[in-house]
Design a protein around this motif. Structure first.
Motif, mmCIF file in Angstrom:
data_model
loop_
_atom_site.group_PDB
_atom_site.id
_atom_site.type_symbol
_atom_site.label_atom_id
_atom_site.label_comp_id
_atom_site.label_asym_id
_atom_site.label_seq_id
_atom_site.Cartn_x
_atom_site.Cartn_y
_atom_site.Cartn_z
ATOM 1 N N LEU A 132 0.752 -1.025 -0.119
ATOM 2 C CA LEU A 132 0.225 -0.033 -0.380
ATOM 3 C C LEU A 132 0.631 1.141 0.067
ATOM 4 C CD1 LEU A 132 -2.529 -1.365 2.431
ATOM 5 C CD2 LEU A 132 -2.811 -1.097 0.232
ATOM 6 N N ARG A 133 2.595 0.895 0.134
ATOM 7 C CA ARG A 133 2.375 2.465 0.005
ATOM 8 C C ARG A 133 2.828 2.735 -0.964
ATOM 9 N NH1 ARG A 133 7.958 0.449 3.141
ATOM 10 N NH2 ARG A 133 6.957 -1.694 2.325
ATOM 11 N N LYS A 134 3.082 1.566 -1.956
ATOM 12 C CA LYS A 134 3.507 1.976 -3.567
ATOM 13 C C LYS A 134 1.659 1.942 -4.234
ATOM 14 C CE LYS A 134 8.130 -0.523 -3.073
ATOM 15 N NZ LYS A 134 8.892 -0.792 -3.908
ATOM 16 N N PHE A 135 1.799 1.082 -4.257
ATOM 17 C CA PHE A 135 0.466 0.958 -5.131
ATOM 18 C C PHE A 135 -0.981 1.916 -4.031
ATOM 19 C CE2 PHE A 135 -4.335 -0.770 -5.935
ATOM 20 C CZ PHE A 135 -4.205 -1.241 -7.185
ATOM 21 N N ARG A 136 -1.860 2.798 -6.064
ATOM 22 C CA ARG A 136 -3.129 3.728 -6.130
ATOM 23 C C ARG A 136 -3.908 2.811 -6.350
ATOM 24 N NH1 ARG A 136 -0.418 4.911 -2.181
ATOM 25 N NH2 ARG A 136 1.206 6.518 -2.102
ATOM 26 N N PHE A 137 -4.464 3.238 -5.566
ATOM 27 C CA PHE A 137 -6.752 2.632 -6.561
ATOM 28 C C PHE A 137 -6.883 3.626 -6.845
ATOM 29 C CE2 PHE A 137 -5.996 0.346 -2.263
ATOM 30 C CZ PHE A 137 -6.279 -1.591 -2.379
ATOM 31 N N GLY A 138 -7.664 3.352 -8.025
ATOM 32 C CA GLY A 138 -8.432 4.178 -9.399
ATOM 33 C C GLY A 138 -9.407 5.008 -8.259
ATOM 34 N N ARG A 139 -10.563 6.015 -8.842
ATOM 35 C CA ARG A 139 -10.776 7.102 -7.503
ATOM 36 C C ARG A 139 -11.790 6.894 -7.934
ATOM 37 N NH1 ARG A 139 -13.376 12.054 -9.471
ATOM 38 N NH2 ARG A 139 -14.114 13.119 -7.490
ATOM 39 N N ILE A 140 -12.678 6.022 -6.788
ATOM 40 C CA ILE A 140 -14.217 5.170 -7.288
ATOM 41 C C ILE A 140 -15.106 6.469 -6.398
ATOM 42 C CG2 ILE A 140 -15.794 3.818 -6.428
ATOM 43 C CD1 ILE A 140 -12.754 2.389 -5.694
ATOM 44 N N THR A 141 -15.501 7.249 -7.803
ATOM 45 C CA THR A 141 -17.081 8.010 -6.790
ATOM 46 C C THR A 141 -18.160 7.683 -6.461
ATOM 47 O OG1 THR A 141 -17.558 8.330 -8.354
ATOM 48 C CG2 THR A 141 -16.141 9.701 -8.329
ATOM 49 N N ALA A 142 -18.563 8.300 -5.258
ATOM 50 C CA ALA A 142 -20.266 7.901 -4.883
ATOM 51 C C ALA A 142 -21.548 7.445 -5.753
ATOM 52 C CB ALA A 142 -20.642 9.243 -4.512
ATOM 53 N N LEU A 143 -21.012 8.123 -7.263
ATOM 54 C CA LEU A 143 -22.130 8.250 -8.366
ATOM 55 C C LEU A 143 -21.449 6.268 -8.917
ATOM 56 C CD1 LEU A 143 -23.754 9.443 -10.378
ATOM 57 C CD2 LEU A 143 -22.290 10.315 -11.515
ATOM 58 N N THR A 144 -20.198 6.047 -8.765
ATOM 59 C CA THR A 144 -20.171 5.176 -9.042
ATOM 60 C C THR A 144 -20.194 3.737 -8.258
ATOM 61 O OG1 THR A 144 -17.561 6.165 -9.601
ATOM 62 C CG2 THR A 144 -17.465 2.791 -10.020
ATOM 63 N N VAL A 145 -20.607 4.048 -7.034
ATOM 64 C CA VAL A 145 -21.307 3.362 -6.603
ATOM 65 C C VAL A 145 -22.705 3.060 -6.844
ATOM 66 C CG1 VAL A 145 -21.697 2.551 -4.162
ATOM 67 C CG2 VAL A 145 -19.208 3.424 -4.880
ATOM 68 N N GLU A 146 -23.088 4.320 -6.944
ATOM 69 C CA GLU A 146 -24.544 4.602 -7.281
ATOM 70 C C GLU A 146 -24.708 3.596 -8.808
ATOM 71 O OE1 GLU A 146 -28.512 4.668 -5.229
ATOM 72 O OE2 GLU A 146 -26.427 5.661 -4.440
ATOM 73 N N ASP A 147 -24.538 4.068 -9.431
ATOM 74 C CA ASP A 147 -24.524 3.072 -10.418
ATOM 75 C C ASP A 147 -24.727 1.591 -10.846
ATOM 76 O OD1 ASP A 147 -25.397 5.977 -11.808
ATOM 77 O OD2 ASP A 147 -22.384 5.495 -13.226
ATOM 78 N N GLY A 148 -24.048 1.105 -9.957
ATOM 79 C CA GLY A 148 -23.267 -0.281 -9.633
ATOM 80 C C GLY A 148 -24.811 -0.433 -8.902
ATOM 81 N N LYS A 149 -24.928 -0.219 -7.492
ATOM 82 C CA LYS A 149 -26.277 -0.114 -7.235
ATOM 83 C C LYS A 149 -27.798 -0.773 -7.592
ATOM 84 C CE LYS A 149 -24.918 0.917 -2.728
ATOM 85 N NZ LYS A 149 -25.349 2.583 -1.393
ATOM 86 N N LYS A 150 -27.629 0.970 -8.623
ATOM 87 C CA LYS A 150 -28.778 0.338 -9.678
ATOM 88 C C LYS A 150 -29.126 -1.129 -10.692
ATOM 89 C CE LYS A 150 -29.289 5.312 -9.391
ATOM 90 N NZ LYS A 150 -29.709 6.375 -9.994
#
Length: 200
Positions: free
Chosen positions: A177-195
């Motif tokens: 985790l010192r080197k690895f960077r997660f992609g940006r996950i927005t609330a909108l992306t999460v809401e789209d997944g739920k829908k």
């Protein structure tokens, strides 16, 4: 409860094709009793026209006339003796129910991640080190984080994903985790997944 003068559909004979109603069924029953083939055919053609007014959307089908005559044949309980303008020998197939589609029987251990993530975990565990595995780990880690956020199962922080990756690959994949960077996950992306999951 039996009330004199009231006639309930539940007390009547079950309709073969309820979409056409009891009046048209009565017309079909009457057509069967007519003495000559000519009269029966003339009556059948008139019934077909009335059937078409009951289900006008049937015109959208290329072979709607065939379908109407098949329906008439079935509604007559195959008793209408006429020179059929269409071949009604396959009419009974209308009532054949399609075979049930078997559901996948794979046991999913981690339901919030799903079966595909489980398959990818097994794949990445068996892969040799290199750029291909590194890219798959990156995508897999981001997907796992999205799944955790979408389903709201406890913590969805980076340490949780790294811990799950290590545990579910028997320690083969260790996310630094010192080197690895997660992609940006927005609330909108999460809401789209739920829908999208709700639609399924």
């Amino acid at each position: 409860m039996d009330i004199q003068g009231l006639d309930y559909n539940t007390q009547r004979e079950k309709l073969i094709m309820p979409e056409y109603g009891r009046e048209i069924q009565g017309m079909v029953d009457y057509a069967v009793t007519l003495p000559s083939r000519e009269e029966r055919l003339k009556c059948a053609k008139a019934i077909i026209k009335i059937m078409l007014t009951k289900v006008p959307q049937i015109r959208d089908n290329a072979n709607y006339e065939q379908t109407l005559w098949d329906h008439l044949y079935l509604m007559s309980d195959k008793q209408l003796d006429i020179d059929w303008p269409f071949d009604v020998s396959n009419a009974e197939k209308i009532h054949n129910k399609p075979q049930a589609v078997p559901l996948p029987q794979n046991h999913i251990k981690l339901r919030h991640y799903g079966h595909l993530v489980e398959e990818l975990l097994a794949k990445v565990k068996a892969m040799p080190e290199g750029d291909e595995r590194k890219e798959l780990v990156r995508r897999l880690a981001n997907q796992m984080k999205r799944d955790l956020l979408t389903w709201g199962h406890g913590s969805a922080d980076d340490e949780k994903v790294a811990d799950d990756l290590a545990r579910l690959t028997d320690g083969v994949i260790q996310l630094d985790l010192r080197k690895f960077r997660f992609g940006r996950i927005t609330a909108l992306t999460v809401e789209d997944g739920k829908k999208s999951r709700r639609r399924k």
